[in-house]
Design a protein around this motif. Sequence first.
Motif, PDB file in Angstrom:
ATOM      1  N   LEU A   1     -10.920   2.523   1.546  1.00 18.48           N
ATOM      2  CA  LEU A   1     -11.178   3.780   2.263  1.00 18.48           C
ATOM      3  C   LEU A   1     -10.064   4.794   1.992  1.00 18.48           C
ATOM      4  N   LEU A   2      -8.831   4.309   1.904  1.00 22.98           N
ATOM      5  CA  LEU A   2      -7.702   5.218   1.678  1.00 22.98           C
ATOM      6  C   LEU A   2      -7.724   5.798   0.273  1.00 22.98           C
ATOM      7  N   GLU A   3      -8.166   5.002  -0.695  1.00 24.86           N
ATOM      8  CA  GLU A   3      -8.243   5.537  -2.056  1.00 24.86           C
ATOM      9  C   GLU A   3      -9.280   6.655  -2.132  1.00 24.86           C
ATOM     10  N   ASP A   4     -10.374   6.505  -1.375  1.00 25.34           N
ATOM     11  CA  ASP A   4     -11.375   7.581  -1.333  1.00 25.34           C
ATOM     12  C   ASP A   4     -10.806   8.839  -0.680  1.00 25.34           C
ATOM     13  N   ILE A   5      -9.986   8.663   0.354  1.00 26.92           N
ATOM     14  CA  ILE A   5      -9.387   9.854   0.999  1.00 26.92           C
ATOM     15  C   ILE A   5      -8.452  10.536  -0.006  1.00 26.92           C
ATOM     16  N   ARG A   6      -7.653   9.725  -0.690  1.00 22.31           N
ATOM     17  CA  ARG A   6      -6.681  10.289  -1.641  1.00 22.31           C
ATOM     18  C   ARG A   6      -7.378  11.059  -2.761  1.00 22.31           C
ATOM     19  N   SER A   7      -8.522  10.533  -3.194  1.00 20.29           N
ATOM     20  CA  SER A   7      -9.195  11.214  -4.316  1.00 20.29           C
ATOM     21  C   SER A   7     -10.157  12.302  -3.832  1.00 20.29           C
ATOM     22  N   GLY A   8     -10.202  12.532  -2.510  1.00 19.10           N
ATOM     23  CA  GLY A   8     -11.054  13.604  -1.977  1.00 19.10           C
ATOM     24  C   GLY A   8     -12.519  13.213  -1.882  1.00 19.10           C
ATOM     25  N   LYS A   9     -12.838  11.907  -2.060  1.00 21.24           N
ATOM     26  CA  LYS A   9     -14.250  11.500  -2.029  1.00 21.24           C
ATOM     27  C   LYS A   9     -14.748  11.121  -0.630  1.00 21.24           C
ATOM     28  N   SER A  10     -13.810  10.939   0.315  1.00 20.94           N
ATOM     29  CA  SER A  10     -14.203  10.430   1.636  1.00 20.94           C
ATOM     30  C   SER A  10     -15.051  11.443   2.394  1.00 20.94           C
ATOM     31  N   GLN A  11     -16.160  10.952   2.940  1.00 22.76           N
ATOM     32  CA  GLN A  11     -17.087  11.826   3.683  1.00 22.76           C
ATOM     33  C   GLN A  11     -16.949  11.637   5.191  1.00 22.76           C
ATOM     34  N   TYR A  12     -16.006  10.800   5.607  1.00 22.17           N
ATOM     35  CA  TYR A  12     -15.955  10.452   7.032  1.00 22.17           C
ATOM     36  C   TYR A  12     -15.214  11.499   7.869  1.00 22.17           C
ATOM     37  N   HIS A  13     -15.604  11.546   9.159  1.00 19.18           N
ATOM     38  CA  HIS A  13     -14.848  12.356  10.128  1.00 19.18           C
ATOM     39  C   HIS A  13     -13.774  11.505  10.812  1.00 19.18           C
TER      40      HIS A  13
ATOM     41  N   PHE B   1       4.417   9.956  11.662  1.00 19.73           N
ATOM     42  CA  PHE B   1       4.657   8.844  10.742  1.00 19.73           C
ATOM     43  C   PHE B   1       5.419   9.348   9.524  1.00 19.73           C
ATOM     44  N   THR B   2       6.186   8.446   8.935  1.00 25.40           N
ATOM     45  CA  THR B   2       7.105   8.866   7.882  1.00 25.40           C
ATOM     46  C   THR B   2       6.764   8.177   6.565  1.00 25.40           C
ATOM     47  N   PRO B   3       6.719   8.948   5.466  1.00 29.11           N
ATOM     48  CA  PRO B   3       6.515   8.289   4.165  1.00 29.11           C
ATOM     49  C   PRO B   3       7.674   7.323   3.901  1.00 29.11           C
ATOM     50  N   LYS B   4       7.360   6.137   3.416  1.00 28.32           N
ATOM     51  CA  LYS B   4       8.411   5.141   3.153  1.00 28.32           C
ATOM     52  C   LYS B   4       8.302   4.683   1.692  1.00 28.32           C
ATOM     53  N   GLU B   5       9.373   4.040   1.250  1.00 26.63           N
ATOM     54  CA  GLU B   5       9.412   3.550  -0.129  1.00 26.63           C
ATOM     55  C   GLU B   5       8.265   2.559  -0.376  1.00 26.63           C
ATOM     56  N   ARG B   6       7.626   2.667  -1.544  1.00 25.36           N
ATOM     57  CA  ARG B   6       6.536   1.727  -1.850  1.00 25.36           C
ATOM     58  C   ARG B   6       7.071   0.309  -1.972  1.00 25.36           C
ATOM     59  N   ILE B   7       6.330  -0.671  -1.384  1.00 25.45           N
ATOM     60  CA  ILE B   7       6.746  -2.077  -1.556  1.00 25.45           C
ATOM     61  C   ILE B   7       5.609  -2.846  -2.209  1.00 25.45           C
TER      62      ILE B   7
ATOM     63  N   GLN C   1       2.306   2.296   1.334  1.00 25.80           N
ATOM     64  CA  GLN C   1       1.394   2.260   0.190  1.00 25.80           C
ATOM     65  C   GLN C   1       0.712   3.603  -0.106  1.00 25.80           C
ATOM     66  N   PHE C   2       0.542   4.421   0.917  1.00 32.82           N
ATOM     67  CA  PHE C   2      -0.097   5.736   0.736  1.00 32.82           C
ATOM     68  C   PHE C   2       0.761   6.796   1.427  1.00 32.82           C
ATOM     69  N   PRO C   3       2.044   6.929   1.040  1.00 30.46           N
ATOM     70  CA  PRO C   3       2.943   7.820   1.787  1.00 30.46           C
ATOM     71  C   PRO C   3       2.484   9.269   1.825  1.00 30.46           C
ATOM     72  N   GLU C   4       1.655   9.664   0.826  1.00 34.29           N
ATOM     73  CA  GLU C   4       1.186  11.062   0.813  1.00 34.29           C
ATOM     74  C   GLU C   4       0.099  11.311   1.860  1.00 34.29           C
ATOM     75  N   LEU C   5      -0.358  10.244   2.549  1.00 37.78           N
ATOM     76  CA  LEU C   5      -1.436  10.411   3.539  1.00 37.78           C
ATOM     77  C   LEU C   5      -0.958  10.241   4.985  1.00 37.78           C
ATOM     78  N   VAL C   6       0.360  10.292   5.219  1.00 38.66           N
ATOM     79  CA  VAL C   6       0.825   9.983   6.583  1.00 38.66           C
ATOM     80  C   VAL C   6       0.440  11.034   7.623  1.00 38.66           C
ATOM     81  N   ASP C   7      -0.098  12.176   7.183  1.00 42.97           N
ATOM     82  CA  ASP C   7      -0.556  13.155   8.181  1.00 42.97           C
ATOM     83  C   ASP C   7      -2.015  12.913   8.579  1.00 42.97           C
ATOM     84  N   VAL C   8      -2.635  11.860   8.040  1.00 41.56           N
ATOM     85  CA  VAL C   8      -4.046  11.613   8.340  1.00 41.56           C
ATOM     86  C   VAL C   8      -4.261  10.830   9.642  1.00 41.56           C
TER      87      VAL C   8
END
Length: 376
Positions: free
Chosen positions: A282-294, A370-376, A112-119
């Motif tokens: 939480l993941l949508e906030d990370i994707r949009s750069g809004k997440s303040q968490y460590h 972790f590997t980006p996978k096709e969206r389902i 669902q968030f393949p662009e974030l697999v390095d997080v």
Amino acid sequence: VCPTAALTEVNHTRKVWEALHHPDKYVIVQAAPAIRVALGELFGMEAGTIVTGKLAAALRKLGFDQVCDTEFGADVTIMEEAKELIHRLENGGRLPMLTSCCPAWVSFIEHQFPELVDVPSTCKSPHIMFGTLAKTYLAEKLGIDPKNIVVVSVMPCVAKKAEAARTELSIDDQDNVDVVITTRELGDMLKEAGIDFDKLADEEFDRPLGESTGAATIFGTTGGVIEAAMRTAYEWITGKELEKVEFHQLRGMEGLREATVPLDGQQIKIGIAHGLGNARQLLEDIRSGKSQYHAIEIMACPGGCIGGGGQPYHYGNDEIVKKRQQAIYKEDERKTIRKSHLNSEVIKLYEEYLGEPYGELAHKLLHTSFTPKERI
Ligand code: SF4
């Protein structure tokens, strides 16, 4: 699609019986933290009854050669994950760091968030770390060819079956965990063997891969992994003893929680989500750069593993899950050692075999990607 794979559950008890009856196989079993606060329900006990000692006795009666504890793997996970968090904080690494021990959640982010697999943290989950160490460190100690070792995981979780089959987690093309059965499947095996579970006298897990701390126990409930990591990170960052080990601000049952933990002048902001709908926010906030968490802990099941898809059915009764959670915290309090880095067998493992936490060998054996996978 059921995120925890509970709808595609396949029974693997036959595979375990075959291994136990195989004359050349050395069969090692490990049981996850959440099993000891739920298995008793299958034998008429109250929800939240702690059956750790009976669990060890029952597994021995079934004929396993070594009866061990996934909590040992959880303590090792904290050694690696706390070090990884400190490394990211000190070196401008990717933040927030997400916990990675829930395979349903890992699968969710890959699809669902393949662009974030390095997080997420690169740590393998506790039962996979355990399986790796059983077939390397323990195999060497016992003088047994790892090819003749069968590792069985008893998990509260159906998604752990698919996780054990992930080829990227294997070492030298060999699976670390050979068979995964759920709490319910273990209950079936005990009944099939005619074992009077409630009458068993308490026994201990086998050493060295059976020693554990309270920090490992709380992996079984939402917020527990990040609390365990904070107990160790606090002492490693500050160099001071953490006298009050409970981080009550990280506990609870709300689907989304946040807390700030002061660490030597730094304010570590932590997010916690259980249930994948909450994780998505939480993941949508990370994707949009809004997440303040460590750091963020995510578990797919409501309540964490105590409410897992392989546990005794609770039919949506939250009170049962809450009683299991209370039992997890009671079990943590009962432990003499409650910080993962003080587990004497874990200390020995690093001294004798792995070297530094987050070091070269630890990376090779205990980390993954972790590997980006096709969206389902
Ligand atoms: Fe499995 Fe625990 Fe994740 Fe549920 S929360 S899917 S039981 S690892």
